[in-house]
Design an enzyme around this catalytic site. Structure first.
Site: not given
Length: 672
Positions: A268, A399-400, A428, A540
């Site tokens: 990204k 994370d998640n 998280e 990010k």
């Protein structure tokens, strides 16, 4: 007509007998605290009191006794503590204090106190004028039985008492008096065998953690943004140079997002652009490329030796390093080549991308935790955690976690902490409340909360009452982050510097666990677009250059709050929070109770970042050991200003342009 007795149908007849072996004489139930009837452990910190309650019942009128039995990790023998009975509540209670970290086991035992039963009957019958000759002989037999089980000095004492009770030449009053002696009763109770001893099954577990599981201030930073030179990629060595400043602000934990090689496929660009330029760094959560995966360091950040040096530098400043654990992969991760069956695929054979509808993360590929080779996959994820533990990491931000199987987390956390009980896991978990609860119950040491989205007085009171006054208090330690790299709430976007100060004050004082994402101290508030909770130019996806000493920064607020948190014990607990009335809902009033009245704290915070607000707050005089008539002096610990107060109502005015809140402590009584 048939028999009027019990009718047994075919299904009932197939059931097993109610007991294997002898049925229990006593009934032990409602052992508390209990999460899902003991399915999940409760949590405590070393040195905390573990208070237990239970119902202990049996038929008839006999007197009962109970005890708490407990065992620490590695202990061969069980320890015991007495249970006290409350007649008013018909409830037994006791406690123990765990002295080291790890999983402690405990349960409740009960039995018929034969001597107390006999003693009560003797006392009652004697008072009623009844013949107690047989009672005295029965008591003598009980004392001899106890004497046979006791060491010599105690046994001799009990035997002498038994002889007196059984000696019919002695006066009855004398024999009764000996039978009712408190010392004799205590010795008999301690040594008379419990013939119907009943133990509650299964044993319960309490996870005992180190203090940092409950009390810590976290600082999140991206090492790649720490070079100090615009446009130049930072390294772990650059990040290490910022550690003295972070320590001086009073933080305990420095948390690093993933430091691993970043995938190249579908990388990204800035602001989550679908295509990246050649020099765009990509998202650190897209883990893995030709340089390695979850156990490698991104070469742009340095080497594994550089990471070890960073951990040592942090420790030199009394900082602990927390690392992100994100069990998913970029399309270039080595596992995709080595273990293609670990990943979910579409019908055409292509890899599935991670999704959180309506969003798709093309640069991330989820792991299939229920693939045919799931055991090897689970082991590999565990080994990643163990790898970083060997390199000095004792805290992981996960994370998640709600997007991975709950069974996996229970297994991983239990397995890792069995060997390393000092390791902490922060979930998280921005997901449904019941999923947050489940993750906490199955072992996560700490959890993110909905604090970011609770901005009004009513929302804060309701949410934090739930966190501190429901069963959640037994399992969930809430970490309050006013923002994260993923979430910039509208309150911060529109409230200016005052809004950042308000949320910081709330986070640092409502919970002993809180943290900030770097840039918060600079009041970064630009959103990607109106209505979005994403940052503009999000770190990010790109490097961020910052002037940490820019005018208006919150360094003084952070230093003051972290100093006060360390100095005042009530700010290091979560179970002592209470809310109090305010005439103006724009001002939130709450307290943190201390062990002594002089240590308790009272807070008033203006939730309106735009306007001055005033109110009359309800002062909890009992908390401070005060009465309605005595004047007293309070000090605002945030500014050092003192005020003379009297009675239950006091006036507060807060102008967010100058001061968003106050933290009061009683410093004198009687107006002196």
């Amino acid at each position: 007509m048939g028999s009027t007795g019990h009718l047994v149908n075919a299904e009932d007849a197939a059931l097993p007998p109610p007991h294997d072996g002898d049925p229990p004489r006593l009934w032990i139930e409602h052992v508390a605290p209990a999460i899902d009837e003991g399915r999940y452990p409760i949590k405590r910190i070393v040195g905390d009191t573990v208070a237990i309650e239970a119902d202990i019942l049996r038929d008839g009128h006999d007197r009962l006794a109970g005890r708490l039995v407990f065992r620490g990790p590695g202990d061969a023998a069980w320890s015991t503590a007495p249970l006290a009975y409350s007649y008013e509540r018909d409830r037994w209670s006791g406690s123990f204090v765990p002295t080291r970290i790890g999983r402690w086991r405990y349960t409740v035992e009960g039995w018929t106190d034969r001597f107390a039963t006999w003693r009560h009957a003797l006392e009652t019958r004697r008072a009623a004028g009844r013949d107690v000759a047989r009672d005295l002989l029965e008591g003598a037999a009980l004392l001899r039985e106890a004497a046979s089980q006791a060491p010599a000095p105690i046994g001799d004492r009990l035997e002498r008492a038994a002889q007196t009770l059984g000696d019919e030449r002695e006066a009855v009053d004398r024999r009764v008096a000996v039978g009712l002696e408190a010392e004799v009763a205590a010795l008999a109770a301690a040594h008379l065998p419990a013939l119907d001893l009943t133990r509650h099954r299964p044993d319960r577990i309490v996870i005992v953690d180190r203090e940092r599981a409950r009390f810590a201030a976290w600082y999140e930073l991206f090492p790649r943004s720490q070079s100090g030179v615009p446009g130049r990629h930072g390294t772990l060595a650059d990040a290490a140079r910022r550690l003295p400043e972070i320590a001086a602000l009073g933080f305990d934990v420095v948390y690093l997002p993933p430091i691993h090689p970043i995938g190249r496929t579908h990388r990204k660009g800035p602001n989550n652009a679908p295509a990246a330029a050649a020099d765009d760094p990509g998202s650190p959560w897209a883990i893995g490329n030709e340089n390695g995966g979850h156990t490698a360091v991104d070469p742009a950040l340095g080497t594994l030796d550089d990471f070890d040096a960073f951990v040592r530098a942090a420790a030199a400043h009394d900082l602990e390093v927390a690392l992100d654990f994100a069990p998913h992969c970029a399309p270039d991760h080595p596992w995709i080549r080595e273990h293609p069956d670990w990943f979910a695929r579409r019908p055409d054979g292509s890899l599935r991308s991670a999704e959180n509808p309506p969003y798709t993360f093309e640069d991330i590929v989820p792991l299939d935790f229920w693939c045919s080779d799931w055991r090897a996959l689970w082991d590999a994820c565990r080994d990643v955690v163990l790898f970083w533990i060997r390199h000095g990491v004792r805290a992981f931000r996960v994370d998640n976690p709600h997007t991975k199987p709950f069974a996996f987390w229970e297994w991983l956390i239990t397995t890792v902490t069995a060997a390393h009980p000092d390791v902490l896991f922060l979930a998280e978990a921005f997901t449904r409340p019941k999923a947050v609860r489940a993750l906490a119950a199955l072992g996560f040491s700490q959890s993110y909360t909905y604090f970011i989205w609770r901005t009004s007085a009513a929302e804060l009171r309701s949410y934090f009452t739930e966190l501190t006054r429901s069963e959640l208090a037994e399992i969930l330690r809430g970490a309050l982050f006013p923002s994260t790299p993923d979430v910039l709430h509208g309150y911060l976007q529109t409230g200016g510097r005052a809004a950042f100060r308000v949320r910081l004050l709330l986070a640092a004082t409502l919970s002993p666990l809180y943290g900030i994402y770097s840039g918060y101290e600079l009041c970064e508030a630009a959103a990607l677009h109106p209505g979005s909770e994403e940052y503009l130019d999000s770190e990010k996806f790109q490097l961020r250059h910052r002037d940490w000493h820019a005018p208006g920064n919150l360094g003084d607020d952070l230093t003051t709050l972290n100093r006060l948190r360390r100095a005042h014990r009530p700010l290091q607990r979560f179970d002592n929070l209470a809310f109090h009335a305010s005439d103006n809902d724009a001002i939130l009033c709450y307290s943190k109770a201390g062990a002594e009245p002089d240590t308790s704290l009272l807070f008033a915070v203006n939730l309106d970042p735009h306007r001055a607000q005033e109110t009359t707050i309800d002062v909890p005089l009992e908390l401070f050991g005060l009465d309605d008539a005595t004047p007293f002096t309070v000090e605002d610990l945030l500014t050092g200003t003192r005020y003379q107060w009297r009675g239950r109502r006091s006036y507060v005015r807060l102008d967010p342009a100058a001061q968003v809140g106050q933290m009061f402590r009683v410093v004198s009584r009687g107006g002196t």
